[in-house]
Design a protein around this motif. Structure first.
Motif, PDB file in Angstrom:
ATOM      1  N   PRO A 187       5.791   9.504  -2.132  1.00 49.14           N
ATOM      2  CA  PRO A 187       6.489   8.669  -1.147  1.00 49.14           C
ATOM      3  C   PRO A 187       5.509   7.719  -0.456  1.00 49.14           C
ATOM      4  CG  PRO A 187       7.199  10.948  -0.961  1.00 49.14           C
ATOM      5  CD  PRO A 187       6.053  10.949  -1.926  1.00 49.14           C
ATOM      6  N   GLY A 188       5.904   6.467  -0.348  1.00 53.20           N
ATOM      7  CA  GLY A 188       5.049   5.473   0.289  1.00 53.20           C
ATOM      8  C   GLY A 188       4.133   4.748  -0.671  1.00 53.20           C
ATOM      9  N   ASP A 189       3.895   5.312  -1.846  1.00 52.14           N
ATOM     10  CA  ASP A 189       3.085   4.645  -2.867  1.00 52.14           C
ATOM     11  C   ASP A 189       3.991   3.748  -3.709  1.00 52.14           C
ATOM     12  OD1 ASP A 189       1.038   6.172  -1.880  1.00 52.14           O
ATOM     13  OD2 ASP A 189       1.003   7.580  -3.564  1.00 52.14           O
ATOM     14  N   SER A 190       3.378   2.854  -4.460  1.00 49.30           N
ATOM     15  CA  SER A 190       4.152   1.996  -5.359  1.00 49.30           C
ATOM     16  C   SER A 190       3.386   1.808  -6.652  1.00 49.30           C
ATOM     17  CB  SER A 190       4.409   0.629  -4.716  1.00 49.30           C
ATOM     18  OG  SER A 190       3.187  -0.048  -4.449  1.00 49.30           O
ATOM     19  N   VAL A 191       4.103   1.499  -7.721  1.00 45.57           N
ATOM     20  CA  VAL A 191       3.484   1.332  -9.024  1.00 45.57           C
ATOM     21  C   VAL A 191       3.999   0.051  -9.672  1.00 45.57           C
ATOM     22  CG1 VAL A 191       5.240   2.756 -10.148  1.00 45.57           C
ATOM     23  CG2 VAL A 191       3.054   2.410 -11.280  1.00 45.57           C
ATOM     24  N   GLU A 192       3.090  -0.654 -10.343  1.00 47.54           N
ATOM     25  CA  GLU A 192       3.452  -1.843 -11.108  1.00 47.54           C
ATOM     26  C   GLU A 192       2.928  -1.677 -12.524  1.00 47.54           C
ATOM     27  OE1 GLU A 192       3.009  -6.739 -11.090  1.00 47.54           O
ATOM     28  OE2 GLU A 192       2.276  -5.552  -9.393  1.00 47.54           O
TER      29      GLU A 192
END
Length: 692
Positions: free
Chosen positions: A673-678
């Motif tokens: 939660p709170g992280d993001s991935v591209e």
């Protein structure tokens, strides 16, 4: 990625770990790459490789090149399961192997124990002979004593002989003659001499290196012979190469003699793969983090170069045995997916280093395991899907995992199984963060300045937690992380490393004399790497071990061609000062420096598989990539319905906000939660970690 592989110029690679065996099959004609993963078969490792090749949709008969990395050498030392050995050494020096360096890492520990030699004292024999430090003969070799001593050792059941005579790095004549005598009269023995493995001074380290090579030699030879026989029976007619601890490849016949060069065989390939990935991404600094079924390992790419070391302690600083030879600086800890969690005296929860391995494996495998492991904890917390492990090939037993967790860990600690599983992962994260610090902080580097490239079957499950522990901002999960070390072998080159001890003050060093030494090392290297292989080029890297006058320990300094050609002593001194400043936190520009050893690496470059771009997409993943939701436990939220995605269906440019799970055949990536991935152009998952 998984297009069918035709019977053509196939390049096979196999990485044998403690739990799984990974195979990659690359078709040089079509560019197709197929992957296979199977449980390791400890009783006969070749069987696991054969199964993996079959799952990769290939055959040995179709391959022109077989690349292999294995932990058989290092496991033999750590398990103390090697051959019964004898040591022949210069008269008066039989105890240097046991005395060692008198290091005492815990000054006030009354129960401190030193290293235990691989060769017992009653099998360490002194031989009448002596060279001086310049290589001149002081006492001739007593050949009859060599014969008599080895004859008695054979009667005592010895299978291997290690030879270490003083100053043989300067003149190996006595070692060469002693080895010749032993091989002529006792051809059944494995015989190794220190000068074949190390051309550096330091008699204790050279003794330990020769002893380790003799100790693992018979077992490694049997393994390689069995592997070759199997390849022959399978119709393989190509070249069989082994991954060295330097990350380079060498011929199987060389591997039979210098078995100790295979110590970090599999892990080194993963670091090489990380280096090539960094080159493709234009990234200078990265930590290679490999978590498999048995251990977690870390190496470093700094300023575009793999960090190497000239020696390593096998078994840890306190009780480890030194091996003196060039290798990638890799540290490891006994924390893998199969690491066992148990409650010890005082209700202390301990995770690893004992592992369930491939047999019986974690409880959830349903193969007879009874003790909960990190894999069981991940299953209980919802991070692994019981019906999706290995693409659904291997269903996991969630109820058995919960029962074992409750009985063995949760109930004794007064916790519910979920909290117990979370505690296991927190302990594992802390231990793995420590291993990263060993290769960064202890070299004067700040882990927060690096990206974390995580791979291995279990690496993507834990990468974000480890990165957050180290204040790292970016985590990268490459394509096929569960097979990354096997794929790393496909991008490795042939390599030979040479070292020559040469004590000279920098101010007095003769550049023509250095050139003569370098030229001879490089001549040997070119002759070796070019043997029987089609190369795209040959690269030579020069460096020197240097220290301030009066110091004992040296640091390795790269010698750029332009500085060497200009005979620029001031430029070399400035480079040394900079390396010393990074490593030890200080440098002294006005202090004189001296050269201790000259190093040369000769690299025969092979054609490599290209990094292919994946299809482009929008910010939102396609509907086909979404695989539904399931409850997943996170410390910050408890259980939360978490979307899951099929990684092969993701496209370049897609972005996903945590929490999320990204699943593929041999691994699952956890996005907190709170992280993001591209997803980048090559299909790598680039995770940005939330700060704070």
């Amino acid at each position: 990625m998984n297009a069918p592989v035709r019977d053509s110029a196939i390049r096979l690679s196999a990485d044998v770990g403690g739990t799984f065996t990974d195979v990659a099959a690359f078709d040089e004609t079509t560019g197709a790459l197929r992957l296979g993963k199977t449980l390791t078969t400890p009783q006969r490792l070749v069987t696991g490789i054969e199964n993996g090749v079959g799952k990769a949709g290939s055959r040995f008969q179709a391959a022109g090149l077989f690349l292999h990395g294995t932990t058989v050498a290092i496991n033999t030392i750590l398990e103390r399961s090697g051959a019964r050995c004898a040591l022949l050494t210069t008269q008066g020096f039989r105890d240097i192997y046991e005395i060692g360096r008198v290091n005492r890492p815990e000054s006030y520990n009354l129960f401190f124990e030193k290293h235990t030699p691989l060769i017992d004292r009653d099998l360490r024999f002194e031989i009448m002979e002596r060279m001086d430090a310049q290589g001149a003969v002081l006492i001739p070799l007593d050949e009859d004593q060599v014969r008599k001593t080895v004859r008695e050792a054979v009667k005592d059941g010895v299978q291997a002989i290690a030879i270490l005579f003083l100053h043989s790095y300067r003149n190996p004549a006595h070692e060469q003659r002693a080895k010749q005598i032993v091989e002529q009269e006792f051809p059944q023995l494995f015989v190794t001499a220190s000068h074949e493995l190390s051309q550096e001074y330091r008699e204790y380290e050279r003794t330990s290196t020769a002893a380790a090579n003799a100790y693992v030699g018979p077992r490694v030879q049997r393994y390689l012979t069995e592997m070759e026989a199997h390849l022959g029976d399978a119709g393989f007619g190509g070249n069989f190469l082994i991954v060295q601890s330097t990350g380079g490849l060498f011929d199987v016949n060389d591997a039979r003699r210098s078995c100790i060069r295979m110590l970090e065989s599999g892990p080194a390939a993963g670091v090489v793969g990380t280096k090539v990935l960094c080159d493709a991404l234009g990234m200078q600094n990265a930590i290679a983090f490999d978590m498999g079924g048995t251990t977690a390992k870390a190496g470093v790419i700094h300023e575009g170069h793999v960090l190497m070391t000239g020696a390593a302690l096998i078994g840890g600083y306190a009780t480890g045995l030194p091996v003196q030879m060039p290798m990638i600086d890799i540290q490891e800890v006994g924390t893998g997916g199969g690491s066992i969690a148990r409650v010890e005296v005082g209700n202390a929860l301990r995770v690893g280093p004992e592992s369930a391995g491939a047999s019986p494996g974690p409880v959830c495998y349903g193969l007879g395991g009874t003790e909960p492991t990190i894999t069981d904890a991940n299953l209980i917390l919802g991070r692994l899907g019981a019906d999706r492990f290995l693409g659904g090939e291997m269903p996991l037993d969630l109820e058995a995992a919960k029962k074992a967790m409750a009985e063995k860990v949760a109930d004794p600690l007064g916790l519910d199984p979920v909290k117990a599983a979370e505690g296991i992962l927190r302990i594992a994260t802390t231990k793995m963060a420590h291993v990263v610090r060993w290769v960064t902080t202890e070299r004067g580097l700040d882990a927060a300045d690096f990206a974390l490239v995580a791979y291995g079957g279990a690496g993507p499950l834990h990468a974000a937690a480890v990165g957050r522990e180290l204040s790292i901002a970016t985590v990268i999960i490459p394509r096929a992380p569960g097979h990354f070390s096997a794929c790393g072998m496909l991008v490795a080159d042939l390599r030979r490393d040479f070292v020559n001890t040469w004590f000279k003050p920098l101010a007095d060093a003769s550049f023509p004399e250095m050139e003569t030494i370098f030229a001879e090392m490089e001549r040997q290297g070119r002759d070796t790497v070019g043997r029987g292989q089609s190369l795209t080029g040959v690269e030579v890297r020069r460096s020197a071990d240097m220290r301030y006058v009066g110091q004992e320990h040296a640091v390795t300094v790269e010698l750029p061609t332009e500085l060497f050609q200009k005979q620029d002593r001031a430029g070399i001194k400035a480079l040394f000062d900079a390396v010393h400043q990074t490593r030890y936190g200080f440098s002294v520009a006005h202090e004189k420096a001296e050269i201790v050893s000259l190093r040369s690496a000769v690299i025969g470059q092979l054609r490599k598989p290209p990094f292919e771009h994946i299809a482009k997409g929008g910010v939102e993943p396609d509907k086909e990539a979404f695989r539904g939701k399931r409850p997943v436990y996170f410390a910050s939220t408890g259980f939360v319905d978490t979307p899951t995605y099929d990684r092969p269906a993701l496209k370049a440019g897609n972005r996903i906000a945590g929490p999320a799970l990204i699943e593929e055949h041999a691994s699952t990536t956890v996005v907190h939660p709170g992280d993001s991935v591209e997803i980048d152009a090559f299909g790598d998952l680039v995770i940005t970690l939330r700060r704070g």
